[in-house]
Design a protein around this motif. Structure first.
Motif, PDB file in Angstrom:
ATOM      1  N   ARG A  90      19.886  78.690  97.532  1.00 32.03           N
ATOM      2  CA  ARG A  90      19.043  79.483  96.636  1.00 32.03           C
ATOM      3  C   ARG A  90      17.577  79.265  97.013  1.00 32.03           C
ATOM      4  NH1 ARG A  90      16.166  78.986  91.804  1.00 32.03           N
ATOM      5  NH2 ARG A  90      16.388  80.744  90.323  1.00 32.03           N
ATOM      6  N   ILE A  91      16.854  80.334  97.260  1.00 32.96           N
ATOM      7  CA  ILE A  91      15.451  80.244  97.669  1.00 32.96           C
ATOM      8  C   ILE A  91      14.522  80.383  96.479  1.00 32.96           C
ATOM      9  CG2 ILE A  91      13.660  81.218  99.148  1.00 32.96           C
ATOM     10  CD1 ILE A  91      15.995  79.834 100.593  1.00 32.96           C
ATOM     11  N   THR A  92      14.715  81.415  95.705  1.00 32.67           N
ATOM     12  CA  THR A  92      14.005  81.638  94.455  1.00 32.67           C
ATOM     13  C   THR A  92      14.909  82.489  93.600  1.00 32.67           C
ATOM     14  OG1 THR A  92      11.888  82.304  93.455  1.00 32.67           O
ATOM     15  CG2 THR A  92      12.784  83.739  95.193  1.00 32.67           C
ATOM     16  N   ARG A  93      14.484  82.814  92.420  1.00 33.39           N
ATOM     17  CA  ARG A  93      15.374  83.552  91.513  1.00 33.39           C
ATOM     18  C   ARG A  93      15.823  84.865  92.145  1.00 33.39           C
ATOM     19  NH1 ARG A  93      13.995  85.745  85.556  1.00 33.39           N
ATOM     20  NH2 ARG A  93      12.113  86.351  86.652  1.00 33.39           N
ATOM     21  N   GLY A  94      17.120  85.008  92.322  1.00 30.28           N
ATOM     22  CA  GLY A  94      17.688  86.236  92.836  1.00 30.28           C
ATOM     23  C   GLY A  94      17.691  86.379  94.338  1.00 30.28           C
ATOM     24  N   VAL A  95      17.292  85.341  95.081  1.00 26.85           N
ATOM     25  CA  VAL A  95      17.234  85.424  96.548  1.00 26.85           C
ATOM     26  C   VAL A  95      17.977  84.227  97.140  1.00 26.85           C
ATOM     27  CG1 VAL A  95      15.749  85.562  98.588  1.00 26.85           C
ATOM     28  CG2 VAL A  95      15.002  86.571  96.429  1.00 26.85           C
ATOM     29  N   TYR A  96      18.855  84.513  98.133  1.00 24.79           N
ATOM     30  CA  TYR A  96      19.687  83.468  98.718  1.00 24.79           C
ATOM     31  C   TYR A  96      19.654  83.539 100.238  1.00 24.79           C
ATOM     32  CZ  TYR A  96      21.352  83.147  93.968  1.00 24.79           C
ATOM     33  OH  TYR A  96      21.395  82.993  92.604  1.00 24.79           O
ATOM     34  N   ASP A  97      19.680  82.362 100.854  1.00 26.19           N
ATOM     35  CA  ASP A  97      19.739  82.263 102.311  1.00 26.19           C
ATOM     36  C   ASP A  97      21.188  82.031 102.709  1.00 26.19           C
ATOM     37  OD1 ASP A  97      19.389  81.719 105.032  1.00 26.19           O
ATOM     38  OD2 ASP A  97      17.511  80.652 104.700  1.00 26.19           O
ATOM     39  N   THR A  98      21.726  82.919 103.526  1.00 26.99           N
ATOM     40  CA  THR A  98      23.118  82.786 103.947  1.00 26.99           C
ATOM     41  C   THR A  98      23.295  81.791 105.080  1.00 26.99           C
ATOM     42  OG1 THR A  98      22.967  84.617 105.537  1.00 26.99           O
ATOM     43  CG2 THR A  98      23.566  85.167 103.259  1.00 26.99           C
ATOM     44  N   ASN A  99      22.170  81.255 105.580  1.00 28.66           N
ATOM     45  CA  ASN A  99      22.213  80.222 106.614  1.00 28.66           C
ATOM     46  C   ASN A  99      21.847  78.896 105.961  1.00 28.66           C
ATOM     47  OD1 ASN A  99      21.900  78.481 108.759  1.00 28.66           O
ATOM     48  ND2 ASN A  99      20.595  79.836 109.960  1.00 28.66           N
ATOM     49  N   PRO A 100      22.788  77.954 105.833  1.00 26.35           N
ATOM     50  CA  PRO A 100      22.504  76.698 105.138  1.00 26.35           C
ATOM     51  C   PRO A 100      21.684  75.702 105.958  1.00 26.35           C
ATOM     52  CG  PRO A 100      24.739  76.661 105.984  1.00 26.35           C
ATOM     53  CD  PRO A 100      24.200  78.039 106.283  1.00 26.35           C
ATOM     54  N   VAL A 101      21.464  75.991 107.248  1.00 24.27           N
ATOM     55  CA  VAL A 101      20.683  75.071 108.086  1.00 24.27           C
ATOM     56  C   VAL A 101      19.228  75.093 107.626  1.00 24.27           C
ATOM     57  CG1 VAL A 101      19.895  74.559 110.434  1.00 24.27           C
ATOM     58  CG2 VAL A 101      22.205  75.442 110.046  1.00 24.27           C
ATOM     59  N   PRO A 102      18.614  73.942 107.354  1.00 27.67           N
ATOM     60  CA  PRO A 102      17.202  73.934 106.959  1.00 27.67           C
ATOM     61  C   PRO A 102      16.345  74.682 107.981  1.00 27.67           C
ATOM     62  CG  PRO A 102      18.173  71.758 106.661  1.00 27.67           C
ATOM     63  CD  PRO A 102      19.196  72.580 107.391  1.00 27.67           C
ATOM     64  N   VAL A 103      15.350  75.408 107.501  1.00 28.46           N
ATOM     65  CA  VAL A 103      14.531  76.238 108.390  1.00 28.46           C
ATOM     66  C   VAL A 103      13.929  75.411 109.514  1.00 28.46           C
ATOM     67  CG1 VAL A 103      12.496  77.719 108.497  1.00 28.46           C
ATOM     68  CG2 VAL A 103      14.039  77.877 106.541  1.00 28.46           C
TER      69      VAL A 103
END
Length: 330
Positions: free
Chosen positions: A48-61
């Motif tokens: 979860r990045i912020t409310r309503g937004v998700y990163d489908t790549n779990p690897v830290p940026v």
């Protein structure tokens, strides 16, 4: 960790266009419920990045490996803003990142402007701007500020070095013309902070071949040693010796030249060998002093201007000289 849900192909395709990000609305449209999204986050498959937004790549940026890593990070910031505000348009540095403009900071805050300002519901980690209406272009179905407007917005919000470098990059790539600088000046008129940044437009015209050269030129100007010439060709007896990034002429007729070893432009053994041959040819004339520096990330990186000033002043250099595009060392 193991993906506990089956992700529809259309959502995976969409994520690939959005720097691996998706919104909760897009998930619902693809048939993935809020509970399924929560399970993916709890399983460590999504973040979860912020409310309503998700990163489908779990690897830290910071741990991701990709050829265009810095561009990925910048574009990702832009998409976080666009997905957090479905009615928003990417502005400033985020718009420039999506438009492929160079010279931007390595990291950007997600930034959007909305057609109607709403203080309620501001998403954590994002920035909302008050720009009113402005022309937009489309990137994967989302609104992005048109280039000249994005540059004007960036001039007001980016650090000086990166704002100037972005405009220089757009000029160099013929995406804008010198007349557009007048449009940018008009667009920022009356905006908060305009007095401080208006003078930055005077730093734009130049012959910088890359953002790193823009940062170098700004450092030189800041330290009182603006170059007498840029992109100067040196010849001896009709033979081409090389083209240098910056040059100064000394009272005794010698030249000091500066070469920026750009990370993007001087990589590979072939280019390094070419640089060495060019430097040897120039130094062999006894009329050229060659200085070389790694490509800076901004005008303060490496204190290039300060080091050049320490070399030029003892040699008697005085400001105001001018070197033509070609120097004949005959």
């Amino acid at each position: 960790m193991r993906n506990t849900e089956t992700i529809p192909a259309e959502l995976s395709t969409l994520a690939a266009c959005q720097e691996e990000l998706v919104s909760i609305t897009q998930c619902a449209e693809a048939g993935i419920s809020k509970h399924a999204v929560l399970r993916l986050v709890r399983a460590g498959a999504w973040v979860r990045i912020t409310r309503g937004v998700y990163d489908t790549n779990p690897v830290p940026v910071r741990d991701r490996i990709c050829a265009d890593y810095h561009d990925h990070v910048r574009r990702r910031a832009a998409w976080i803003g666009l997905l957090a505000y479905p009615d928003g348009a990417a502005t400033g540095g985020c718009a420039l990142a999506l438009l492929g403009v160079g010279g931007l900071p390595s990291e950007l805050a997600p930034e959007v402007s909305r057609p109607t300002w709403m203080d309620a519901g501001v998403r954590p980690g994002t920035v909302l701007r008050r720009y009113g209406t402005f022309p937009v272009v489309q990137r994967h179905g989302r609104d992005v500020a048109e280039l000249v407007h994005a540059l004007a917005q960036g001039l007001l919000t980016l650090p000086r070095d990166h704002a100037v470098a972005a405009i220089c990059d757009a000029l160099r790539e013929d995406r804008i013309c010198l007349a557009d600088l007048g449009r940018i000046r008009s667009l920022i008129r009356g905006r908060r902070g305009v007095v401080a940044v208006r003078a930055w437009l005077e730093l734009v015209p130049g012959r910088d071949a890359s953002p790193s050269e823009t940062f170098t030129r700004l450092s030189l100007i800041d330290h009182g040693v603006p170059p007498d010439g840029q992109q100067i060709v040196f010849r001896l007896g009709g033979t081409f010796l090389g083209r240098v990034d910056f040059a100064w002429i000394l009272p005794d007729g010698r030249y000091v030249v500066l070469e920026v070893d750009g990370r993007e432009f001087h990589s590979g053994n072939g280019m390094l060998a070419d640089d060495a041959t060019r430097q040897n040819g120039l130094v062999g004339t006894d009329r050229v002093i060659v200085l070389r520096f790694p490509a800076p990330r901004d005008s303060a990186d490496g204190d290039i201007g300060g080091q050049v000033a320490e070399r030029l002043h003892p040699l008697g250099w005085v400001p105001g000289g001018s070197i033509g595009p070609v120097v004949h060392l005959d």
